[in-house]
Design a protein around this motif. Structure first.
Motif, PDB file in Angstrom:
ATOM      1  N   GLY A 274       0.822  -1.190  -0.107  1.00 54.07           N
ATOM      2  CA  GLY A 274       0.031  -0.071   0.005  1.00 54.07           C
ATOM      3  C   GLY A 274       0.950   1.286  -0.047  1.00 54.07           C
ATOM      4  O   GLY A 274       0.692   2.221  -0.807  1.00 54.07           O
TER       5      GLY A 274
ATOM      6  N   THR B 188       1.371   4.633  -2.745  1.00 57.00           N
ATOM      7  CA  THR B 188       1.531   6.035  -2.239  1.00 57.00           C
ATOM      8  C   THR B 188       3.021   6.712  -2.774  1.00 57.00           C
ATOM      9  O   THR B 188       2.969   7.854  -3.139  1.00 57.00           O
ATOM     10  CB  THR B 188       1.294   6.120  -0.591  1.00 57.00           C
TER      11      THR B 188
ATOM     12  N   ILE C 148       2.739   7.470  -6.046  1.00 56.88           N
ATOM     13  CA  ILE C 148       2.017   8.688  -6.570  1.00 56.88           C
ATOM     14  C   ILE C 148       3.188   9.745  -6.669  1.00 56.88           C
ATOM     15  O   ILE C 148       3.181  10.583  -7.465  1.00 56.88           O
ATOM     16  CB  ILE C 148       0.775   8.735  -5.616  1.00 56.88           C
TER      17      ILE C 148
ATOM     18  N   MET D 288     -11.636  -1.667   5.141  1.00 55.97           N
ATOM     19  CA  MET D 288     -11.897  -0.966   3.932  1.00 55.97           C
ATOM     20  C   MET D 288     -10.995   0.107   3.445  1.00 55.97           C
ATOM     21  O   MET D 288     -10.228   0.311   2.540  1.00 55.97           O
ATOM     22  CB  MET D 288     -13.174  -0.687   3.448  1.00 55.97           C
TER      23      MET D 288
ATOM     24  N   ALA E 137      -7.388  -0.602   3.149  1.00 57.31           N
ATOM     25  CA  ALA E 137      -7.064  -1.142   1.895  1.00 57.31           C
ATOM     26  C   ALA E 137      -6.591  -0.141   0.856  1.00 57.31           C
ATOM     27  O   ALA E 137      -5.845  -0.633  -0.030  1.00 57.31           O
ATOM     28  CB  ALA E 137      -8.187  -1.988   1.327  1.00 57.31           C
ATOM     29  N   LEU E 138      -7.154   1.057   0.843  1.00 57.58           N
ATOM     30  CA  LEU E 138      -6.452   2.013   0.124  1.00 57.58           C
ATOM     31  C   LEU E 138      -5.359   2.708   0.645  1.00 57.58           C
ATOM     32  O   LEU E 138      -5.401   3.159   1.989  1.00 57.58           O
ATOM     33  CB  LEU E 138      -7.567   3.004  -0.284  1.00 57.58           C
ATOM     34  N   PRO E 139      -4.245   2.876  -0.080  1.00 53.22           N
ATOM     35  CA  PRO E 139      -2.852   3.695   0.303  1.00 53.22           C
ATOM     36  C   PRO E 139      -3.405   5.169   0.711  1.00 53.22           C
ATOM     37  O   PRO E 139      -4.317   5.605  -0.019  1.00 53.22           O
ATOM     38  CB  PRO E 139      -1.968   3.630  -0.869  1.00 53.22           C
ATOM     39  N   SER E 140      -2.717   5.625   1.737  1.00 51.54           N
ATOM     40  CA  SER E 140      -3.031   6.922   2.317  1.00 51.54           C
ATOM     41  C   SER E 140      -3.305   7.785   1.582  1.00 51.54           C
ATOM     42  O   SER E 140      -4.470   8.715   1.243  1.00 51.54           O
ATOM     43  CB  SER E 140      -2.267   7.429   3.713  1.00 51.54           C
ATOM     44  N   VAL E 141      -2.337   8.593   0.858  1.00 53.62           N
ATOM     45  CA  VAL E 141      -2.386   9.481  -0.089  1.00 53.62           C
ATOM     46  C   VAL E 141      -3.301   9.176  -1.337  1.00 53.62           C
ATOM     47  O   VAL E 141      -3.958  10.118  -1.611  1.00 53.62           O
ATOM     48  CB  VAL E 141      -1.020   9.709  -0.921  1.00 53.62           C
ATOM     49  N   LEU E 142      -3.477   8.102  -1.752  1.00 54.76           N
ATOM     50  CA  LEU E 142      -4.433   7.762  -2.888  1.00 54.76           C
ATOM     51  C   LEU E 142      -6.056   7.874  -2.315  1.00 54.76           C
ATOM     52  O   LEU E 142      -6.745   8.593  -3.125  1.00 54.76           O
ATOM     53  CB  LEU E 142      -4.392   6.252  -3.172  1.00 54.76           C
TER      54      LEU E 142
ATOM     55  N   ILE F 137      -6.663  11.563  -1.903  1.00 58.55           N
ATOM     56  CA  ILE F 137      -6.890  12.019  -3.362  1.00 58.55           C
ATOM     57  C   ILE F 137      -8.256  11.791  -3.998  1.00 58.55           C
ATOM     58  O   ILE F 137      -8.856  12.734  -4.800  1.00 58.55           O
ATOM     59  CB  ILE F 137      -5.683  11.583  -4.151  1.00 58.55           C
ATOM     60  N   VAL F 138      -8.801  10.431  -3.666  1.00 57.49           N
ATOM     61  CA  VAL F 138      -9.950  10.106  -4.126  1.00 57.49           C
ATOM     62  C   VAL F 138     -10.759  11.009  -3.390  1.00 57.49           C
ATOM     63  O   VAL F 138     -11.951  11.533  -4.254  1.00 57.49           O
ATOM     64  CB  VAL F 138     -10.494   8.469  -3.737  1.00 57.49           C
TER      65      VAL F 138
END
Lengths: 343, 266
Positions: free
Chosen positions: A273, A277, A280, B105, B108-113, B116-117
C-alpha cells in the motif's frame, strides 16, 4: 497440501465482500461528484437535448441504480472499465500500459530497501545500546519521517544538477526506441538491438526514483528487523545454541533470523500500500510514466472513468495481496490459526 | 519536545515574528539567495522566491498552516476514531463487524491515494484537504481504541461497574475511556506527523492548500522549476516538513516508551 488449498480458497472467498464494497464505492464515486455526469462527459457546452438523451441512454443512466450497478459490475468483471474521457482509450488498456513501469520501480525500490534494511537492522540488534545502534535508529526515524516528494527533489539536486550523474526524468533516454516485450525496460532494453547501452540508460533513469521510493520501506524494514531479532535473541533456544559453542554469527544468521523473519516478511508484504503512495509522489517528481502519475493527471483533468477504474484496480490488487501475505504468514508460522476465532 | 513547543510558538506568533507579509511581492528582488550568500540581502534572511516573496516569512506562516491542519485532523479523527473504537470494542458483535469492516476497507487504500480520491469528489482546497486527511487518519485511531477497549473489557473494574448496574454510556466514557487513553495519546502524536506529511503531499500535488498560501508543500511545488538556479527555494520548505514530522515521530516514540512499556519498539 490439501489443507493449504482449503485456506487459499477460504481466503479468496473471504475477500469477495471487500471487493464488492470497493466496486460499489468506485461505482458511486462518479455519482457523488457535484454536477451531472452526462454534462461532465459531454463537456459544459454541447448539451443539445437530443445528444444529452442519447448519451444518458448510452451510459445507462436512465435505468434504476441497482441495474446500473449490476451492469457496471458485470462489465468490470469482463474487463470493461469504460473509456478515458480525454484519450478515448479503454481504461484497462491504459492501466496495463503503465502498470509495468510502476511495478519495475516498486520492485527495484523494495530490493534496495531489503538489501540495505535487513543488514542494518541486524547490525543494530547485535550492537544494541551502542552509539552505532542509536545512530542507525535515529537515521531510520529520519528516513521514516522523510517527505519523499522533497527527498526526490534533493536527490535530483545532488546527483543530477550538481554531479550530473543521472538524468532528471523519464524511464530511458529518448534516443533509444525499445520495442515492448515484457514492459520492464530493464529486460526489454537488454533484448533490444541497442542492448547494453540502452540497459545502462534505463538503470541511470531508474536509480534515483527507486532510492526515493525505497527510503521509507528501508527505514521500516531496518526497525522491524532490529526489534524482531532482539525479541528472538532473548529466547532460551538462542542461549542454548550459544552454550553449545556455535559461532555467534551462525547463531544470529541461522538460528535467530529464521524465526525473526516471520514478522519482517509480513511487514514487507503489507508495505504494498505504501509503495503505491510512494509511486504517486515519486512518479510525479521524476515524470515516471506509471500508474501513480496517471492517477494524479486524471484527477487534475477530472477524467472520472479513469479515476474510477484506477481506484478499483489498485484497491482490489492491494486487498488480494494483503490476503496473500496473511496466507504466507500462516504457512511460515503454523501457530497462527486461521479461522473465525482469530483476533 | 522543546522543538515542537518552539514551532508551535512560532506558529501562534507568526504575524509578529515574520519580517514581511508572506504574500507580499517584492518585485525588484526575485529569487534572492539566503543572506549568507554574497548575493543575498540581510532584509531577506532566507532569500526570496520567484515572485519576490520573503522565504522566511512564508516558512513561519507555513508552520501555522501545517500545525493548524495537523491539530484539526488529529482532533477530528481522534474524537471520531475514539467513539467508533469504543463502540466496536464495547458492544462487539454486529456493531464491531460493521465498524471493523469499514476500517479494513479504508486501510485497503493507500493513504495518499485515499485522500486524493476524496479530494477528487470534494474538489481541492484547505477544508477538503482536512476532511480527506482526517479520513485517512481515522482507521489508526479506531483500531487502537478498539484493541485498548477489548483489553480493558475483561478487567474487574468493568465487571464491577456492570454489576452495580451502571449504564452503557457511563461504563464506556467514565470507566473504560480514561483507562485506554495512553495508547491514544501516542497515536495522536504519530497521527500529527502523518497528517502534516499527507497534507503537505496534497499541497505539493496541487490538491490541498491552494497556491498563494504559504504552505510548505505548495512552496515546494512552486520551487520545482527553479531547482537548478535557486536550490535553496527547494531545500528550505522540505527541510521544515522533515524536521517537524521527525519531531512528532520522536515525541510519539518517547511517549510510547514512557506510557506503555509493553508497546516498546513495535
Amino acid at each position: 497440501m490439501i489443507y493449504f488449498f482449503q485456506i487459499l480458497f477460504k481466503k479468496l472467498v473471504g475477500t469477495l465482500p471487500t471487493l464488492l464494497i470497493i466496486s460499489l464505492l468506485s461505482f458511486m464515486l462518479i455519482r457523488m461528484v457535484p454536477g451531472d455526469p452526462v454534462l461532465l462527459l459531454l463537456g459544459e457546452r454541447g448539451a443539445d437535448p437530443a445528444v444529452y438523451a442519447q448519451m444518458q441512454q448510452r451510459l445507462g443512466l436512465d435505468l434504476p441504480w441497482m441495474t446500473q450497478y449490476w451492469n457496471y459490475l458485470s462489465n468490470a468483471i469482463s474487463g470493461d472499465l469504460g473509456r478515458s474521457i480525454i484519450s478515448k482509450t479503454p481504461v484497462l488498456t491504459e492501466f496495463m500500459a503503465r502498470f509495468p513501469a510502476t511495478l519495475e520501480l516498486g520492485m527495484t525500490s523494495m530490493i534496495i530497501a531489503i538489501i540495505l534494511g535487513l543488514p542494518l537492522g541486524i547490525v543494530a540488534a547485535i550492537k544494541r545500546g551502542t552509539i552505532l545502534d542509536h545512530l542507525l535508529m535515529t537515521g531510520s526515524l529520519v528516513g521514516y519521517s522523510m517527505p519523499i516528494f522533497w527527498w526526490g527533489l534533493i536527490l535530483i539536486l545532488i546527483f543530477s544538477v550538481n554531479l550530473g550523474l543521472t538524468p532528471v526524468a523519464g524511464r530511458i533516454s529518448i534516443i533509444y526506441d525499445i520495442p515492448t516485450v515484457t514492459g520492464f525496460l530493464t529486460i526489454d532494453s537488454l533484448l533490444s538491438e541497442e542492448g547494453f547501452d540502452a540497459f545502462k540508460s534505463t538503470l541511470q533513469h531508474l536509480v534515483l526514483p527507486a532510492i526515493a521510493m525505497g527510503t521509507i520501506p528501508l527505514a521500516v524494514i531496518a526497525r522491524m528487523t532490529r526489534s524482531a531479532l532482539l525479541e528472538v535473541l532473548g529466547q532460551e533456544y538462542i542461549t542454548a545454541a550459544r552454550a553449545r559453542g556455535i559461532p555467534p554469527w551462525r547463531v544470529i544468521l541461522l538460528h535467530a533470523l529464521k524465526n525473526a523473519m516471520i514478522p519482517i516478511i509480513t511487514v514487507i508484504g503489507l508495505m504494498v500500500g505504501s509503495i503505491i503512495t510512494g509511486a504517486i509522489l515519486t512518479e510525479t517528481i521524476f515524470s515516471w510514466p506509471g500508474i501513480g502519475k496517471w492517477m494524479v493527471a486524471s484527477i487534475n483533468a477530472r477524467d472520472y472513468p479513469v479515476i474510477q477504474g484506477g481506484i478499483l484496480l489498485i484497491a482490489s490488487m492491494i486487498v488480494l495481496i494483503n490476503n496473500l501475505v496473511d496466507l504466507t504468514y500462516s504457512i511460515l508460522n503454523p501457530r497462527a490459526s486461521i479461522g473465525p476465532n482469530r483476533k | 519536545m522543546l522543538f515542537i513547543l518552539l514551532v508551535a510558538l512560532i506558529a501562534i506568533l507568526a504575524p509578529l515574528l515574520a519580517p514581511h507579509n508572506p504574500t507580499q511581492l517584492f518585485t525588484d528582488t526575485l529569487r534572492l539567495p539566503p543572506a549568507w550568500n554574497p548575493l543575498g540581502n540581510a532584509n531577506f534572511l532566507l532569500g526570496s522566491d520567484d515572485l519576490g516573496r520573503d522565504t522566511l516569512s512564508r516558512l513561519i506562516h507555513g508552520a501555522r498552516i501545517s500545525l493548524g491542519i495537523g491539530f484539526t485532523v488529529v482532533t477530528i479523527s481522534g474524537l471520531v476514531g475514539s467513539i467508533m473504537g469504543l463502540l466496536a470494542g464495547y458492544f462487539g458483535g454486529t456493531i464491531d463487524r460493521v465498524i471493523s469492516g469499514a476500517i479494513d476497507m479504508l486501510m485497503a487504500l493507500p493513504s495518499v491515494l485515499l485522500a486524493i480520491v476524496i479530494i477528487s469528489v470534494l474538489g481541492p482546497g484547505v477544508t477538503n484537504a482536512v476532511i480527506a486527511v482526517s479520513f485517512v487518519a481515522l482507521p489508526g485511531f479506531t483500531r487502537i481504541m478498539r484493541s485498548a477497549v477489548i483489553e480493558e473489557m475483561g478487567k474487574e473494574y468493568v465487571v464491577a461497574a456492570q454489576a452495580i448496574g451502571a449504564s452503557h454510556l457511563r461504563i464506556m466514557f467514565k470507566e473504560i475511556l480514561p483507562n485506554s487513553l495512553s495508547p491514544m495519546i501516542v497515536q495522536a502524536s504519530l497521527g500529527f506527523s502523518d497528517a502534516i506529511l499527507n497534507s503537505a503531499a496534497l499541497g505539493f500535488l496541487g490538491l490541498g492548500v491552494q497556491a498563494p498560501a504559504p504552505e510548505w508543500g505548495v512552496m515546494l511545488s512552486d520551487a520545482r522549476p527553479f531547482i537548478e538556479s535557486s536550490p535553496w527555494m527547494v531545500t528550505l520548505p522540505g527541510l521544515s516538513i522533515l524536521l517537524v514530522v521527525l519531531a512528532f515521530n520522536l515525541m510519539g516514540n518517547g511517549l510510547r516508551d514512557s506510557l506503555d512499556p509493553k508497546l516498546r519498539q513495535r
